[in-house]
Design an enzyme around this catalytic site. Structure first.
Site: not given
Ligand SMILES: NC(=O)c1ccc[n+]([C@@H]2O[C@H](COP(=O)([O-])OP(=O)(O)OC[C@H]3O[C@@H](n4cnc5c(N)ncnc54)[C@H](OP(=O)(O)O)[C@@H]3O)[C@@H](O)[C@H]2O)c1
Length: 320
Positions: A34-35, A82-84, A123-124, A147, A151
């Site tokens: 999506q990004l 990324a592996y999201t 990521t947060d 995850y 990251k």
């Protein structure tokens, strides 16, 4: 591989995308994400974009990552791939680590030889969520799950390369891909009522505003002095605060206003305990973006205003 214009919103997921203008060459990963799609759609003039999806570049293969840098010799690698799959990562830690930490490590290694730089999107979830006030970029990391840990390791690997940057964001959604907004629109349509977690707080971030921040983070649209003084770790989210429950309610309300829904379902607040998941999530993951917004020269957009924009772009895709 297909060569297609970078401005097209209909970019093929497997496409190699090359623009005509030549000044900053950017190797984009995660082109089908999506990004990645938002970055392709917003590619500024003067950027030569080489966009790679999984079919062109497997991020779990460090030799392939190094070879891509050596072949294209980009000014920047913009690592949006990324592996999201946050929950699935708990049962696939090696793959999550390979993609989220191994790939930026391999990019950093190869870029050190070719003289390029790396923007690592993060990521947060690198924070534990216990703080209760917005996390600043320079704070220490304490991820809760596989995850977030992968990251965090990716950030460390990226920062080994002088000139590289990390841009952390939160709760990303947009008009394409798998995300909370698309899921909620479907559930509002299908159900009379739905339960959504109300005790996890953060800030939704539209792929459009995030893409604009990414371009600035690699210096596109900034004066050289401003680019040179950018911090190495940046935070970017839309403005404001929300729980997932708030976000789900807003998607229903604004989805009706946008003509995407005939009516909104009743949204019931759940606790995290009501909705157990394999991966633990931070209960509070607001990012303090104030210094990054100033450095990037971008105005904050409230998440509801960004949501209105995203929902209006759904009209372009009548099938949703
Ligand atoms: N989504 C969020 O809420 C969120 C929040 C904070 C930070 N972020 C970060 O933001 C960045 C962009 O995420 P996103 O929301 O755009 O995620 P996304 O839509 O899931 O896109 C990730 C892309 O990475 C690709 N990918 C996964 N494994 C790969 C592999 N082994 N080789 C090559 N490509 C691979 C996926 O390919 P396929 O399409 O083939 O699966 C997908 O296109 C990531 O760094 C993510 O960690 C996301």
């Amino acid at each position: 591989m297909n060569n297609i214009k970078h401005h097209s919103r209909l970019v093929a997921h497997n496409g190699l995308v090359v623009s005509a203008a030549l000044s900053v060459k950017v190797l984009l990963t995660g082109a089908a994400g999506q990004l990645g799609q938002a970055l392709i759609a917003s590619t500024p003039p003067g950027v030569e974009l080489v966009a790679c999806s999984r079919a062109e570049l497997d991020l779990a293969d460090p030799a392939a990552c190094r070879a891509a840098v050596q072949a294209h010799r980009p000014s920047w690698v913009l690592n949006a791939g990324a592996y999201t799959a946050v929950d699935k990562s708990e049962s696939e830690p090696e793959l999550a680590q390979a993609v989220n930490a191994g790939a930026p490590g391999a990019f950093a290694e190869a870029l050190a030889e070719t003289g390029g730089r790396l923007l690592q999107v993060s990521t947060d979830f690198v924070f534990n969520g216990l703080q209760g006030s917005p996390y600043r970029p320079e704070q220490g990391l304490d991820p809760l799950g596989v995850y977030g840990a992968s990251k965090a390791a990716g950030e460390a690997a990226a920062l080994q390369l002088p000139g590289s940057r990390v841009l952390r964001t939160s709760w990303v959604y947009g008009p394409v891909g798998h995300n909370f907004c698309c899921t909620m629109l479907r559930l509002h349509r299908e159900r009379e009522q739905l339960g959504v977690v109300a005790d996890q707080v953060g800030c939704p971030t539209s792929t459009a505003t995030l893409a604009a921040a990414c371009w600035r983070a690699i210096g596109v649209g900034l004066e050289p002095d401003a680019e040179g003084s950018l911090p190495r770790i940046l935070h970017w989210s839309d403005a404001g605060v929300a729980s997932w429950y708030d976000f789900a309610v807003a998607i229903g309300e604004l989805g009706v206003v946008a003509g995407l829904l005939e009516r909104a379902a009743l949204v019931l607040p759940l606790t995290t305990a009501d909705y157990p998941t394999p991966a633990q999530r931070p209960s509070y993951s607001l990012l303090d973006c104030s210094s990054s917004r100033a450095a990037l020269g971008l105005e904050p957009v409230h998440w509801r205003a960004a949501l209105v924009e995203v929902l209006s772009s759904f009209e372009l895709n009548a099938s949703r």
